[in-house]
Design an enzyme around this catalytic site. Structure first.
Site, PDB file in Angstrom:
ATOM      1  N   GLU A  49     -28.494 -23.613  88.928  1.00 32.86           N
ATOM      2  CA  GLU A  49     -28.101 -23.242  90.282  1.00 32.86           C
ATOM      3  C   GLU A  49     -27.724 -21.766  90.300  1.00 32.86           C
ATOM      4  O   GLU A  49     -26.899 -21.315  89.498  1.00 32.86           O
ATOM      5  CB  GLU A  49     -26.918 -24.104  90.724  1.00 32.86           C
ATOM      6  CG  GLU A  49     -26.531 -23.937  92.174  1.00 32.86           C
ATOM      7  CD  GLU A  49     -25.355 -24.831  92.563  1.00 32.86           C
ATOM      8  OE1 GLU A  49     -24.660 -24.466  93.526  1.00 32.86           O
ATOM      9  OE2 GLU A  49     -25.153 -25.870  91.912  1.00 32.86           O
ATOM     10  N   ASP A  60     -15.991 -21.409  97.681  1.00 35.53           N
ATOM     11  CA  ASP A  60     -15.835 -20.945  96.301  1.00 35.53           C
ATOM     12  C   ASP A  60     -14.379 -20.674  95.942  1.00 35.53           C
ATOM     13  O   ASP A  60     -13.621 -20.091  96.723  1.00 35.53           O
ATOM     14  CB  ASP A  60     -16.644 -19.659  96.082  1.00 35.53           C
ATOM     15  CG  ASP A  60     -18.132 -19.876  96.251  1.00 35.53           C
ATOM     16  OD1 ASP A  60     -18.566 -21.027  96.064  1.00 35.53           O
ATOM     17  OD2 ASP A  60     -18.849 -18.910  96.563  1.00 35.53           O
TER      18      ASP A  60
END
Length: 257
Positions: A49, A60
């Site tokens: 990824e 995140d």
């Protein structure tokens, strides 16, 4: 059926542990991206990824945010990443994880067309709601790129079958409420939740967010097909610990005899 779905289903049916490491493209400089992909391939990654740096990465945690900021300071852009990926040949399928804004600015149709010249076989857009997938999905019909759905802990049970049927590649099961990171505490009901998703899906279900140890991998393999590991990999790479990255992945996917 898209190529990513076929490849990962074959691993699942062979009872292999599917392990997808995440890296932030350009965090160490774009000139090192090919080398990082090769490192993860050699370690046994099932797919890789690639995060696209963005100024407002709402999903995140601090480690990946810092990596994104380093990439932005290196003047890394989506255009430069796509250009670099066109030069990289790898047997390991690549998956792009990006927020919607960078690909909207790039041009959705142009973005999908350019991916056809790369090894990218999957696309994750965490801030694209299921109800708005039509912004991207029609462009992927003639493409071999899979639009990968995310399922949260808060996703209503009756909604899960609808999401997994519409998804391709694999099903990304978010294992915590919140952002990415390491050393996260998991809810006691998580294993039951993952089992339900996997039983509802004919595609591999991978647990992500907070997965940072072999013990986590061993736990989740009892209820789904594998894991996605981001912050742990990003942190080790930022510290120059390439040997530790390889050893971690190899230990995680190794079957105990």
């Amino acid at each position: 059926m898209k190529s990513l779905t076929k490849q990962l289903k074959a691993r699942q049916e062979a009872d292999e542990t599917i392990f997808v490491p995440y890296i932030m493209a350009g965090a160490q400089g774009l000139d090192r991206l090919a080398d990082e992909i090769q490192l993860l391939t050699d370690a046994g990654a099932s797919a890789i990824e690639l995060g696209i740096p963005f100024s407002d990465p709402v999903a995140d945690g601090p480690i990946i945010q810092e990596a994104g900021l380093r990439a932005l300071k290196n003047n890394v852009t989506l255009s430069k990443i796509i250009h670099q990926l066109k030069q990289i040949k790898t047997p390991t399928p690549l998956v792009i994880m990006t927020y919607f804004n960078p690909i909207f600015s790039y041009g959705l149709e142009r973005f999908i067309q350019d991916l056809a010249e790369t090894n990218v076989l999957g696309l994750i857009i965490p801030d694209l709601p299921y109800e708005h997938r039509e912004l991207v999905e029609p462009l992927l019909k003639e493409s071999d790129v899979a639009l990968i759905p995310l399922i949260a802990l808060t996703t209503p049970k009756e909604r899960i079958p609808e999401l997994v049927v519409a998804g391709e590649g694999f099903i990304y099961a978010v294992a915590v409420n919140g952002v990415t990171g390491i050393d996260r505490n998991y809810q006691e009901t998580l294993d039951e939740h993952l089992t339900y998703i996997q039983n509802s899906s004919d595609k591999p279900v991978l647990a992500g967010f907070g997965v940072s140890s072999k013990e986590h991998v061993d736990r989740f393999r009892k209820s789904c097909a594998g894991v996605i590991v981001g912050s742990k990999i990003v942190q080790l790479l930022s510290e120059g610990k390439r040997t530790e990255v390889k050893a971690f992945i190899q230990a995680a996917v190794r079957k105990e005899v």
